[in-house]
Design an enzyme around this catalytic site. Sequence first.
Site, PDB file in Angstrom:
ATOM      1  N   ARG A  70      47.871  52.119  28.060  1.00  0.00           N
ATOM      2  CA  ARG A  70      48.987  51.688  28.516  1.00  0.00           C
ATOM      3  C   ARG A  70      50.287  52.362  27.819  1.00  0.00           C
ATOM      4  O   ARG A  70      50.282  52.014  26.684  1.00  0.00           O
ATOM      5  CB  ARG A  70      49.346  50.347  28.691  1.00  0.00           C
ATOM      6  CG  ARG A  70      48.475  49.721  29.690  1.00  0.00           C
ATOM      7  CD  ARG A  70      48.572  50.221  31.125  1.00  0.00           C
ATOM      8  NE  ARG A  70      47.748  49.612  32.237  1.00  0.00           N
ATOM      9  CZ  ARG A  70      47.816  49.867  33.349  1.00  0.00           C
ATOM     10  NH1 ARG A  70      48.440  50.990  33.819  1.00  0.00           N
ATOM     11  NH2 ARG A  70      47.206  49.106  34.323  1.00  0.00           N
ATOM     12  N   ALA A  82      43.921  45.899  38.673  1.00  0.00           N
ATOM     13  CA  ALA A  82      45.118  45.540  39.420  1.00  0.00           C
ATOM     14  C   ALA A  82      45.562  46.756  39.957  1.00  0.00           C
ATOM     15  O   ALA A  82      45.369  47.924  39.408  1.00  0.00           O
ATOM     16  CB  ALA A  82      46.290  44.940  38.531  1.00  0.00           C
ATOM     17  N   LEU A  84      49.088  48.696  42.565  1.00  0.00           N
ATOM     18  CA  LEU A  84      50.457  48.494  43.178  1.00  0.00           C
ATOM     19  C   LEU A  84      50.468  48.187  44.711  1.00  0.00           C
ATOM     20  O   LEU A  84      49.460  48.763  45.500  1.00  0.00           O
ATOM     21  CB  LEU A  84      51.254  49.725  43.057  1.00  0.00           C
ATOM     22  CG  LEU A  84      51.892  50.337  41.752  1.00  0.00           C
ATOM     23  CD1 LEU A  84      52.311  51.775  41.351  1.00  0.00           C
ATOM     24  CD2 LEU A  84      52.713  48.941  40.760  1.00  0.00           C
ATOM     25  N   GLU A  99      41.532  47.764  44.930  1.00  0.00           N
ATOM     26  CA  GLU A  99      41.588  47.913  43.448  1.00  0.00           C
ATOM     27  C   GLU A  99      40.263  47.626  42.529  1.00  0.00           C
ATOM     28  O   GLU A  99      39.937  48.262  41.784  1.00  0.00           O
ATOM     29  CB  GLU A  99      42.904  47.252  42.870  1.00  0.00           C
ATOM     30  CG  GLU A  99      44.056  47.764  43.257  1.00  0.00           C
ATOM     31  CD  GLU A  99      44.307  49.027  43.009  1.00  0.00           C
ATOM     32  OE1 GLU A  99      43.989  49.762  41.947  1.00  0.00           O
ATOM     33  OE2 GLU A  99      45.338  49.686  43.719  1.00  0.00           O
ATOM     34  N   GLU A 103      38.593  50.382  40.359  1.00  0.00           N
ATOM     35  CA  GLU A 103      38.876  50.438  38.985  1.00  0.00           C
ATOM     36  C   GLU A 103      37.255  49.571  38.353  1.00  0.00           C
ATOM     37  O   GLU A 103      37.312  49.926  37.213  1.00  0.00           O
ATOM     38  CB  GLU A 103      39.758  49.432  38.566  1.00  0.00           C
ATOM     39  CG  GLU A 103      41.156  49.996  39.014  1.00  0.00           C
ATOM     40  CD  GLU A 103      42.334  49.279  38.174  1.00  0.00           C
ATOM     41  OE1 GLU A 103      42.074  48.269  37.640  1.00  0.00           O
ATOM     42  OE2 GLU A 103      43.415  49.895  38.248  1.00  0.00           O
ATOM     43  N   GLY A 122      63.895  38.686  34.595  1.00  0.00           N
ATOM     44  CA  GLY A 122      65.297  39.079  34.365  1.00  0.00           C
ATOM     45  C   GLY A 122      65.559  40.433  34.462  1.00  0.00           C
ATOM     46  O   GLY A 122      66.803  41.013  34.184  1.00  0.00           O
ATOM     47  N   GLU A 148      44.930  57.897  33.231  1.00  0.00           N
ATOM     48  CA  GLU A 148      44.590  57.094  32.155  1.00  0.00           C
ATOM     49  C   GLU A 148      43.497  56.072  32.876  1.00  0.00           C
ATOM     50  O   GLU A 148      42.822  55.398  31.865  1.00  0.00           O
ATOM     51  CB  GLU A 148      45.696  56.085  32.100  1.00  0.00           C
ATOM     52  CG  GLU A 148      47.011  56.463  31.420  1.00  0.00           C
ATOM     53  CD  GLU A 148      48.171  56.759  32.443  1.00  0.00           C
ATOM     54  OE1 GLU A 148      49.264  56.925  32.416  1.00  0.00           O
ATOM     55  OE2 GLU A 148      47.610  57.386  33.563  1.00  0.00           O
TER      56      GLU A 148
END
Length: 210
Positions: A70, A82, A84, A99, A103, A122, A148
């Site tokens: 990452r 995981a 999108l 997924e 993966e 936030g 990746e």
Amino acid sequence: MSDRLLQDEPFRPEIVSSEAVFDGRIWDVRRDVFRYNGEDITREYVDHTGAVAVLALDDQERVLLIKQYRHPVRHRDWEIPAGLLDIRGEDPLTAVKRELAEEADLVADEWNVLTDIFTSPGGSDEAIRIYLARGVRPAAEAFAREEEEADIETAWLPLDDAVDAVLARTVHNAPLIIAVLAARTAREKGWATLGAADEPWPTHPKLAGE
């Protein structure tokens, strides 16, 4: 409050204006002006598609973990599969099954909702639904991974050992941490807290109006 379940409160203020101020390869940055308590407030945030994740649990109560690079945090961190919600109109359950296959080369016979989270309310409108998958078995075909994901490592770890890693602060991925803690708590309650795999997702900022 003591006799009621703690619950977040939906609230939709008047949006005075909204514009994309940065057009990114994966996500945009949006600037909203909204009216709150009689005041116009300006906030920028990551305009996120949302995502799904899955804690796969085998018959020995081991969880599937994946490790991949990452770049923002400069770590190859341990995670759960995981992805999108970047295909417009796609059902989240369909997305999470894809997924898991892409993966980890796995499919599962039993699916439930484990928990729903806001990752950073936030600064981003990202919402993630985390599923629990059981009855896990190899997929018929292996998926060709790139970028990746090309050197993803996988490991099966007892659920209790994964919780120990969380408490020892040796893993840092938020969906992983939340998933393993939620799963062990759910197991202690006889899995009675699990949701149906196809239950509505009203807290997702973009799906709520669909």
